[in-house]
Motif scaffolding. Structure first.
Motif, PDB file in Angstrom:
ATOM      1  N   VAL A 190      12.774   8.585  40.936  1.00 51.41           N
ATOM      2  CA  VAL A 190      12.956   9.624  39.920  1.00 51.41           C
ATOM      3  C   VAL A 190      14.425   9.666  39.508  1.00 51.41           C
ATOM      4  CG1 VAL A 190      11.062  11.004  40.851  1.00 51.41           C
ATOM      5  CG2 VAL A 190      13.389  11.492  41.566  1.00 51.41           C
ATOM      6  N   ILE A 191      14.680  10.246  38.352  1.00 53.78           N
ATOM      7  CA  ILE A 191      16.031  10.277  37.792  1.00 53.78           C
ATOM      8  C   ILE A 191      16.612  11.681  37.813  1.00 53.78           C
ATOM      9  CG2 ILE A 191      17.420   9.807  35.732  1.00 53.78           C
ATOM     10  CD1 ILE A 191      15.278   7.718  34.955  1.00 53.78           C
ATOM     11  N   TYR A 192      15.819  12.666  37.411  1.00 52.69           N
ATOM     12  CA  TYR A 192      16.354  14.001  37.161  1.00 52.69           C
ATOM     13  C   TYR A 192      15.905  15.066  38.168  1.00 52.69           C
ATOM     14  CZ  TYR A 192      17.072  11.734  32.652  1.00 52.69           C
ATOM     15  OH  TYR A 192      17.439  10.850  31.675  1.00 52.69           O
ATOM     16  N   VAL A 193      14.687  14.985  38.665  1.00 50.06           N
ATOM     17  CA  VAL A 193      14.087  16.114  39.379  1.00 50.06           C
ATOM     18  C   VAL A 193      14.366  15.989  40.870  1.00 50.06           C
ATOM     19  CG1 VAL A 193      12.038  17.551  39.572  1.00 50.06           C
ATOM     20  CG2 VAL A 193      12.310  16.069  37.594  1.00 50.06           C
ATOM     21  N   LEU A 196      12.342  17.633  44.017  1.00 49.62           N
ATOM     22  CA  LEU A 196      11.090  17.119  44.567  1.00 49.62           C
ATOM     23  C   LEU A 196      11.238  16.637  46.008  1.00 49.62           C
ATOM     24  CD1 LEU A 196       9.571  15.160  41.548  1.00 49.62           C
ATOM     25  CD2 LEU A 196       8.715  17.269  42.562  1.00 49.62           C
ATOM     26  N   LEU A 197      12.455  16.589  46.500  1.00 48.37           N
ATOM     27  CA  LEU A 197      12.647  16.223  47.909  1.00 48.37           C
ATOM     28  C   LEU A 197      11.883  17.161  48.838  1.00 48.37           C
ATOM     29  CD1 LEU A 197      14.857  18.306  49.504  1.00 48.37           C
ATOM     30  CD2 LEU A 197      16.387  17.237  47.876  1.00 48.37           C
ATOM     31  N   GLN A 198      11.582  18.377  48.376  1.00 52.87           N
ATOM     32  CA  GLN A 198      10.848  19.331  49.201  1.00 52.87           C
ATOM     33  C   GLN A 198       9.465  18.805  49.586  1.00 52.87           C
ATOM     34  OE1 GLN A 198       9.306  22.786  46.455  1.00 52.87           O
ATOM     35  NE2 GLN A 198      11.082  21.839  45.488  1.00 52.87           N
ATOM     36  N   VAL A 199       8.876  17.990  48.701  1.00 52.54           N
ATOM     37  CA  VAL A 199       7.570  17.411  49.012  1.00 52.54           C
ATOM     38  C   VAL A 199       7.687  16.469  50.210  1.00 52.54           C
ATOM     39  CG1 VAL A 199       5.678  15.997  48.131  1.00 52.54           C
ATOM     40  CG2 VAL A 199       6.823  17.629  46.613  1.00 52.54           C
ATOM     41  N   LEU A 200       8.743  15.671  50.233  1.00 51.97           N
ATOM     42  CA  LEU A 200       8.959  14.768  51.354  1.00 51.97           C
ATOM     43  C   LEU A 200       9.203  15.545  52.640  1.00 51.97           C
ATOM     44  CD1 LEU A 200      11.270  12.122  49.626  1.00 51.97           C
ATOM     45  CD2 LEU A 200       8.771  12.115  49.830  1.00 51.97           C
ATOM     46  N   VAL A 201       9.872  16.694  52.521  1.00 52.14           N
ATOM     47  CA  VAL A 201      10.130  17.537  53.691  1.00 52.14           C
ATOM     48  C   VAL A 201       8.807  17.969  54.331  1.00 52.14           C
ATOM     49  CG1 VAL A 201      11.117  19.713  54.501  1.00 52.14           C
ATOM     50  CG2 VAL A 201      12.362  18.340  52.824  1.00 52.14           C
ATOM     51  N   VAL A 202       7.905  18.514  53.515  1.00 51.78           N
ATOM     52  CA  VAL A 202       6.647  19.009  54.097  1.00 51.78           C
ATOM     53  C   VAL A 202       5.729  17.866  54.507  1.00 51.78           C
ATOM     54  CG1 VAL A 202       6.742  21.237  52.926  1.00 51.78           C
ATOM     55  CG2 VAL A 202       5.585  19.340  51.817  1.00 51.78           C
ATOM     56  N   LEU A 203       5.808  16.723  53.830  1.00 51.30           N
ATOM     57  CA  LEU A 203       5.038  15.565  54.279  1.00 51.30           C
ATOM     58  C   LEU A 203       5.453  15.133  55.675  1.00 51.30           C
ATOM     59  CD1 LEU A 203       4.733  13.254  51.135  1.00 51.30           C
ATOM     60  CD2 LEU A 203       2.851  14.296  52.395  1.00 51.30           C
ATOM     61  N   ASN A 204       6.735  15.356  55.991  1.00 52.75           N
ATOM     62  CA  ASN A 204       7.247  15.032  57.321  1.00 52.75           C
ATOM     63  C   ASN A 204       7.100  16.199  58.298  1.00 52.75           C
ATOM     64  OD1 ASN A 204       8.035  12.411  56.677  1.00 52.75           O
ATOM     65  ND2 ASN A 204      10.044  13.054  55.954  1.00 52.75           N
ATOM     66  N   ASN A 205       6.358  17.234  57.866  1.00 45.52           N
ATOM     67  CA  ASN A 205       6.102  18.406  58.708  1.00 45.52           C
ATOM     68  C   ASN A 205       7.382  19.093  59.173  1.00 45.52           C
ATOM     69  OD1 ASN A 205       3.185  18.195  58.726  1.00 45.52           O
ATOM     70  ND2 ASN A 205       3.458  16.396  60.016  1.00 45.52           N
ATOM     71  N   ILE A 240       8.109  13.435  37.461  1.00 45.22           N
ATOM     72  CA  ILE A 240       7.122  14.030  38.368  1.00 45.22           C
ATOM     73  C   ILE A 240       5.941  13.084  38.584  1.00 45.22           C
ATOM     74  CG2 ILE A 240       5.454  15.914  38.606  1.00 45.22           C
ATOM     75  CD1 ILE A 240       7.556  17.688  37.130  1.00 45.22           C
ATOM     76  N   ASP A 241       5.459  12.482  37.487  1.00 48.81           N
ATOM     77  CA  ASP A 241       4.336  11.549  37.596  1.00 48.81           C
ATOM     78  C   ASP A 241       4.699  10.344  38.464  1.00 48.81           C
ATOM     79  OD1 ASP A 241       2.901  13.224  35.948  1.00 48.81           O
ATOM     80  OD2 ASP A 241       3.212  12.025  34.133  1.00 48.81           O
ATOM     81  N   ALA A 242       5.899   9.798  38.238  1.00 51.58           N
ATOM     82  CA  ALA A 242       6.330   8.638  39.032  1.00 51.58           C
ATOM     83  C   ALA A 242       6.484   9.011  40.499  1.00 51.58           C
ATOM     84  CB  ALA A 242       7.649   8.098  38.470  1.00 51.58           C
ATOM     85  N   PHE A 243       6.973  10.210  40.734  1.00 43.74           N
ATOM     86  CA  PHE A 243       7.160  10.640  42.116  1.00 43.74           C
ATOM     87  C   PHE A 243       5.835  10.732  42.852  1.00 43.74           C
ATOM     88  CE2 PHE A 243       7.050  14.132  45.171  1.00 43.74           C
ATOM     89  CZ  PHE A 243       7.952  13.648  46.111  1.00 43.74           C
ATOM     90  N   TRP A 244       4.845  11.363  42.228  1.00 44.76           N
ATOM     91  CA  TRP A 244       3.571  11.524  42.916  1.00 44.76           C
ATOM     92  C   TRP A 244       2.862  10.188  43.133  1.00 44.76           C
ATOM     93  CZ3 TRP A 244       2.307  15.384  45.834  1.00 44.76           C
ATOM     94  CH2 TRP A 244       2.890  16.634  45.601  1.00 44.76           C
ATOM     95  N   GLN A 245       3.103   9.217  42.261  1.00 44.34           N
ATOM     96  CA  GLN A 245       2.587   7.880  42.510  1.00 44.34           C
ATOM     97  C   GLN A 245       3.239   7.275  43.760  1.00 44.34           C
ATOM     98  OE1 GLN A 245      -0.019   6.198  41.017  1.00 44.34           O
ATOM     99  NE2 GLN A 245      -0.302   8.245  40.139  1.00 44.34           N
ATOM    100  N   TYR A 246       4.527   7.558  43.919  1.00 39.10           N
ATOM    101  CA  TYR A 246       5.225   7.104  45.121  1.00 39.10           C
ATOM    102  C   TYR A 246       4.629   7.772  46.361  1.00 39.10           C
ATOM    103  CZ  TYR A 246       8.832   6.996  48.724  1.00 39.10           C
ATOM    104  OH  TYR A 246       9.504   6.868  49.913  1.00 39.10           O
TER     105      TYR A 246
END
Length: 307
Positions: A190-193, A196-205, A240-246
């Motif tokens: 991603v370039i701007y958002v 979205l790192l918060q999603v990675l935080v919760v994915l890592n519990n 956002i779309d690219a991030f969720w694909q990741y």
């Protein structure tokens, strides 16, 4: 060095920079540095900024003037890589720390709890035609704060991963190395958002911790996320779309993958009725999530909203 305040700029006016710096230098907190990280602006008011610090007898600052425009995520990393403190606050030019105690609150929270990433409350403002501040209202991002106050991490995970009720990056603060780690995972996706790192935080519990204090005044009607410009909205949506694909490529959680796929289908449905039916049967968490009016009532009942 106890805290690093990182001011992110792109084609800034000196007035916006000054506004934010004024809020920094008003803090009842002595041991901090200021880093200004500029994302390749054609013109940056370097002389005015240096004069400002000289006039205020503040020497503990750095200017990082990137030659090329790389986007918000990489600009954040530029500022973070120069930070000397373990604790950091990233903030956009024009936004303000809420009052003179904001930095104390952030530091004490991180120091006492060991939180990796935390966030607080925000209020909004704009500058009118007379260059006067107009303070508007509370901003709730996420909209639903109760899971955070009750430390219900399962519900927090649900709200972020499935309902996409995001925390605003403007209200976040935390440990430098944690921000660097997650932003490095984002930088080629991603370039701007950056928030979205918060999603990675919760994915890592890992927990996202709430500090029930107003910490930031967020300038509305300006910037990439509140300007309302369609081009800016399109850039963010592409991110956002690219991030969720990741996310889909790196997670083994079948429910998360299913909801990512369902969001992709939902975007292609134009009829509101059909969209609601689809949510009801295939995305029940999203369909039944609380409405904004209920959220505001809960916020008032729990002391987040001023009467």
């Amino acid at each position: 060095m106890n805290f690093s305040l990182i001011l992110l700029t792109y084609k800034p006016s000196f007035e916006n920079i000054k506004r934010t710096l004024d809020s920094f230098l008003s803090q009842d907190f002595n041991d901090f540095e200021i880093i200004i990280s500029d994302d390749g602006s054609d013109v940056f008011p370097i002389n005015e900024v240096n004069s400002y610090f000289e006039e205020h007898h503040f020497t503990n600052y750095q200017l990082i003037l990137n030659k090329n425009n790389q986007g918000t995520v990489k600009n954040c990393l530029s500022g973070l890589s120069a930070a000397k403190s373990n604790y950091v606050k990233l903030i956009g030019a024009g936004d303000l720390l809420y009052n003179k105690n904001s930095l104390n609150l952030m530091y004490n929270h991180l120091n006492n709890t060991g939180s990796e990433i935390a966030f607080g409350l925000m209020k909004s403002f704009y500058v009118d035609e007379n260059d006067e501040y107009v303070f508007v209202k509370e901003l709730f991002a996420p909209r639903f704060l109760i899971p955070y106050t009750s430390e219900n991490y399962k519900e927090i995970r649900t709200q972020i991963l499935f309902c996409r009720d995001y925390i605003s990056g403007a209200s976040m603060f935390g440990q430098k190395e944690v921000f660097i780690d997650y932003l490095n995972q984002l930088k080629d996706k991603v370039i701007y958002v950056e928030d979205l790192l918060q999603v990675l935080v919760v994915l890592n519990n890992k927990p996202l911790v709430f500090l029930n204090e107003p910490l930031v005044y967020y300038e509305v009607n300006s910037g990439i996320s509140t300007s309302g410009e369609q081009a800016a909205n399109n850039r963010m949506q592409k991110d956002i779309d690219a991030f969720w694909q990741y996310v889909k490529s790196v997670t083994n959680d079948r429910k998360v993958i299913r909801y990512i796929n369902n969001y992709e289908i939902l975007k292609r449905i134009n009829s509101r009725l059909i969209r609601n039916v689809f949510r009801l049967f295939f995305m029940p968490i999203v369909f039944w999530k609380k409405k904004k009016a209920r959220c505001l009532l809960e916020c008032k009942e729990n002391g987040f909203l001023e009467s």
